[in-house]
Motif scaffolding. Structure first.
Motif, mmCIF file in Angstrom:
data_model
loop_
_atom_site.group_PDB
_atom_site.id
_atom_site.type_symbol
_atom_site.label_atom_id
_atom_site.label_comp_id
_atom_site.label_asym_id
_atom_site.label_seq_id
_atom_site.Cartn_x
_atom_site.Cartn_y
_atom_site.Cartn_z
ATOM 1 N N ASN A 62 0.834 -1.201 0.000
ATOM 2 C CA ASN A 62 0.000 0.000 0.000
ATOM 3 C C ASN A 62 0.863 1.243 0.000
ATOM 4 O O ASN A 62 1.900 1.308 0.684
ATOM 5 N N CYS A 63 0.436 2.237 -0.762
ATOM 6 C CA CYS A 63 1.066 3.555 -0.725
ATOM 7 C C CYS A 63 0.599 4.270 0.529
ATOM 8 O O CYS A 63 -0.610 4.366 0.794
ATOM 9 N N LEU A 75 6.853 1.067 -5.687
ATOM 10 C CA LEU A 75 6.917 1.800 -4.419
ATOM 11 C C LEU A 75 8.366 1.965 -3.977
ATOM 12 O O LEU A 75 8.709 1.719 -2.816
ATOM 13 N N CYS A 76 9.220 2.345 -4.898
ATOM 14 C CA CYS A 76 10.630 2.526 -4.564
ATOM 15 C C CYS A 76 10.949 3.960 -4.177
ATOM 16 O O CYS A 76 12.111 4.303 -3.949
ATOM 17 N N GLN A 77 9.937 4.863 -4.112
ATOM 18 C CA GLN A 77 10.142 6.254 -3.727
ATOM 19 C C GLN A 77 9.716 6.451 -2.273
ATOM 20 O O GLN A 77 8.899 5.679 -1.751
ATOM 21 N N SER A 78 10.237 7.485 -1.650
ATOM 22 C CA SER A 78 9.900 7.799 -0.253
ATOM 23 C C SER A 78 9.693 9.294 -0.116
ATOM 24 O O SER A 78 10.423 10.086 -0.726
ATOM 25 N N ARG A 79 8.689 9.656 0.687
ATOM 26 C CA ARG A 79 8.417 11.051 1.010
ATOM 27 C C ARG A 79 8.211 11.180 2.513
ATOM 28 O O ARG A 79 7.781 10.233 3.188
ATOM 29 N N LYS A 80 8.514 12.367 3.050
ATOM 30 C CA LYS A 80 8.292 12.624 4.467
ATOM 31 C C LYS A 80 6.828 12.981 4.687
ATOM 32 O O LYS A 80 6.314 13.951 4.110
ATOM 33 N N LEU A 81 6.157 12.179 5.536
ATOM 34 C CA LEU A 81 4.729 12.366 5.842
ATOM 35 C C LEU A 81 4.542 12.470 7.344
ATOM 36 O O LEU A 81 5.329 11.917 8.136
ATOM 37 N N ASN A 82 3.480 13.158 7.756
ATOM 38 C CA ASN A 82 3.133 13.198 9.167
ATOM 39 C C ASN A 82 2.140 12.090 9.488
ATOM 40 O O ASN A 82 1.845 11.233 8.643
ATOM 41 N N TYR A 94 8.222 7.525 4.316
ATOM 42 C CA TYR A 94 7.311 6.416 4.047
ATOM 43 C C TYR A 94 7.310 6.147 2.539
ATOM 44 O O TYR A 94 7.501 7.060 1.728
ATOM 45 N N LYS A 95 7.049 4.897 2.184
ATOM 46 C CA LYS A 95 6.997 4.504 0.784
ATOM 47 C C LYS A 95 5.728 5.059 0.133
ATOM 48 O O LYS A 95 4.638 4.906 0.681
ATOM 49 N N VAL A 96 5.906 5.670 -1.036
ATOM 50 C CA VAL A 96 4.780 6.232 -1.762
ATOM 51 C C VAL A 96 4.905 5.827 -3.232
ATOM 52 O O VAL A 96 5.968 5.399 -3.698
ATOM 53 N N CYS A 97 3.828 5.962 -3.970
ATOM 54 C CA CYS A 97 3.832 5.656 -5.407
ATOM 55 C C CYS A 97 4.444 6.813 -6.194
ATOM 56 O O CYS A 97 4.748 7.883 -5.636
ATOM 57 N N GLY A 116 16.185 -0.653 -8.141
ATOM 58 C CA GLY A 116 15.445 -1.424 -9.141
ATOM 59 C C GLY A 116 15.948 -1.153 -10.550
ATOM 60 O O GLY A 116 16.110 -2.072 -11.358
ATOM 61 N N LEU A 117 16.190 0.138 -10.844
ATOM 62 C CA LEU A 117 16.723 0.470 -12.163
ATOM 63 C C LEU A 117 18.111 -0.119 -12.372
ATOM 64 O O LEU A 117 18.454 -0.586 -13.464
ATOM 65 N N PHE A 118 18.921 -0.119 -11.318
ATOM 66 C CA PHE A 118 20.264 -0.693 -11.427
ATOM 67 C C PHE A 118 20.201 -2.188 -11.706
ATOM 68 O O PHE A 118 20.923 -2.707 -12.557
#
Length: 558
Positions: A62-63, A75-82, A94-97, A116-118
């Motif tokens: 889940n995103c 889901l290989c990206q991460s953003r700062k969430l509250n 947290y992992k996000v789309c 993943g790209l590597f």
């Protein structure tokens, strides 16, 4: 009231205080998951370009931002969430789309995983197209070329023409490599399952991997070159394999050819090798052309050096003979011999400088050839300086034994020959440019002819003075008659400016070509005056030649 509050509040210090603080753990409140979509309600990844099915290996995730279900790779990206699943630079990663990652600015609190790209690029490099060794891809191409030649030579012309109009259902063994993937259900490029119509299954001719229509193309062509018209015992013996729309491909469709399927990885590798082969062949041609120009130049330079050394020895012998008191020898008077030797040496030094200046046009191919060109330049400059200094010393010795009027006569004779040659060249160049300007309507070229005419007038005035000094009985009218005769012969046999039809078709190109040829000739004239005359003689002529060159350069077409 304050004292009552203090007495009612016990104070603790030291270890007891520390234990009282650490005894109360802070409870962490995790991010909300109320907006998450149930994983059981999704069978494939939410990303449109992926749509991979979930399994035990490819587990759904889940995103944390939008709550949708994706695969692990999406889901290989991460953003700062509250805790409310909103963007917050002070929050936690947290992992996000991809859509949630790109929805707002990424200046703070954002990361992107490239593992993943590597891994995908590393796995693609393991195939024959990307990371194969030289024997592997050479064997694959040899298999295709040999099989194509055998099929062409064994198939009659009539059958081959019929096959070119129909679909070839029976593929030869040479079109399918030994390591071909027979049972692949998914494309090796996009990892999507094959379908009957919209995503048909194909095999790469070189590596044999199973690919779909979108991950491959038919840009690989094997053909018999059209210029190969002769056969050996009635059979073709030469074929080529190349990619279309890349440097090195055939300019037009050959008569005998066949298009083959190739995957994306093999396409990149084959294209890189094809371009590299063309570049290497051009380097080889440039290398051969460099040596073809350098070797004759070196032989001519050595010949000029031998001529200068032999003439300088004869000149030295003539100068030393004055110490004996003899004024006659088998060649005539000493003054005539010295005059002729000095003029010949001046011509040889001028031709040597003109010849050595060609070194600048050589373009070294490698570091060693660059060192070689520099060594030739240094050696030629050293030879010129040493022999020219010897020539000057001999002329100084000559001044001690000959009267001043005799030395002036010798120098005037040398100056006359140099100035005659310069006057003839300037006049011929002006006439040729004037003829081209009139024939092609170049009004700007008429300015070059006018500049040269002004220089010719200055040179003529100086030449009149030299002819009067010599008192050889040659008038200016007789000299101009001789000049006109030489001009007619030179214009018929050896023109200074020769242009092709293509150069004459474009006026801007033609104008720049005239400017370039004129400047080159003026440089040669300057060099000739510098070598054959003294520093104090003909200053006005030298200044005029330099001024004409600068005036001509101002006419360059931008």
């Amino acid at each position: 009231m304050y004292n009552d509050w203090v007495s009612a509040t016990p104070l603790t210090y030291g270890a007891e205080a520390t234990r009282s603080i650490t005894a109360q753990p802070v409870e962490y409140v995790g991010i909300t998951k109320k907006h998450w979509v149930q994983k059981s309600s999704r069978s494939v990844c939410k990303t449109r370009s992926c749509r991979s099915k979930f399994s035990l290996i490819n587990a759904p995730k889940n995103c944390y931002k939008c709550g949708e279900v994706f695969c692990k790779l999406c889901l290989c990206q991460s953003r700062k969430l509250n805790v409310l699943a909103r963007y917050d630079p002070q929050g936690r990663f947290y992992k996000v789309c991809v859509q949630c990652f790109d929805s707002e600015g990424q200046c703070m609190g954002s990361t992107r995983g490239l593992m993943g790209l590597f891994r995908a690029s590393r796995s693609a490099a393991c195939k024959i197209g990307g990371g194969s060794t030289r024997p592997e891809w050479m064997a694959a191409e040899e298999r295709v070329l040999t099989g194509f030649l055998n099929e062409i030579n064994s198939t009659p012309n009539l059958v081959r023409r019929v096959q070119s109009l129909t679909v070839n259902l029976v593929k030869g063994v040479w079109r399918k490599p030994v390591q071909a993937q027979e049972g692949g259900k998914c494309c090796s490029g996009c990892s999507k399952q094959f379908e009957v119509i919209f995503r048909m299954r194909h095999q790469c001719t070189l590596c044999g991997t199973a690919v779909c229509d979108r991950c491959s193309n038919r840009d690989l062509i094997v053909y018999i070159p059209d210029e190969v018209s002769c056969r050996i015992d009635g059979l073709y013996s030469h074929a080529k394999l190349s990619l279309l729309y890349i440097q090195g491909s055939p300019g037009k469709e050959p008569k005998i050819h066949e298009y083959l399927r190739i995957c994306g990885d093999c396409h990149k590798a084959k294209g890189a090798r094809q371009v590299k082969d063309i570049v290497d062949s051009k380097k080889g041609q440039d290398h051969a052309a460099f040596w073809d120009c350098l070797l004759p130049f070196h032989r001519e330079m050595l010949h000029d050096q031998r001529m200068i050394e032999s003439s300088l020895e004869k000149y030295e012998i003539s100068v030393r003979s004055l110490e004996d008191g003899s004024d006659k020898n088998k060649f005539g008077s000493s003054v005539q011999v010295l005059s002729k030797s000095q003029i010949d040496l001046s011509d040889l030094f001028y031709n040597y400088c003109k010849h050595v200046s060609r070194v600048k046009s050589f373009k070294p191919i490698t570091g060693k050839t660059e060192i070689l060109v520099r060594a030739i330049q240094l050696a030629s400059a050293q030879f010129y300086n040493e022999n020219n200094l010897r020539f000057i010393e001999l002329k100084n010795i000559l001044e001690e034994y000959l009267p001043v009027n005799v030395i002036e006569t010798v120098q005037t004779q040398v100056n006359k020959n140099a100035l005659l040659c310069v006057h003839l060249l300037i006049k011929q160049l002006g006439l040729e440019i004037l003829s081209i300007a009139d024939g092609h309507g170049l009004s700007r070229a008429l300015q070059i002819a006018q500049f040269l005419a002004d220089a010719e007038e200055v040179i003529g005035e100086e030449l009149k003075v030299v002819l009067l000094k010599l008192e050889e009985g040659i008038t200016w009218e007789d000299h101009m008659k001789d000049v006109n005769v030489m001009l007619r012969q030179s214009l018929l046999e050896h023109q200074l400016i020769t242009l092709t039809d293509h150069q004459l078709s474009n006026q801007d190109y033609l104008m720049n070509e005239l400017i370039e040829r004129s400047c080159v000739l003026l440089e040669q004239i300057t060099l000739q005056l510098m070598v054959k005359t003294t520093d104090n003689s003909f200053r006005l002529v030298k200044e005029r030649v330099v001024k004409v060159k600068s005036q001509i350069l101002e006419l360059v077409c931008v």
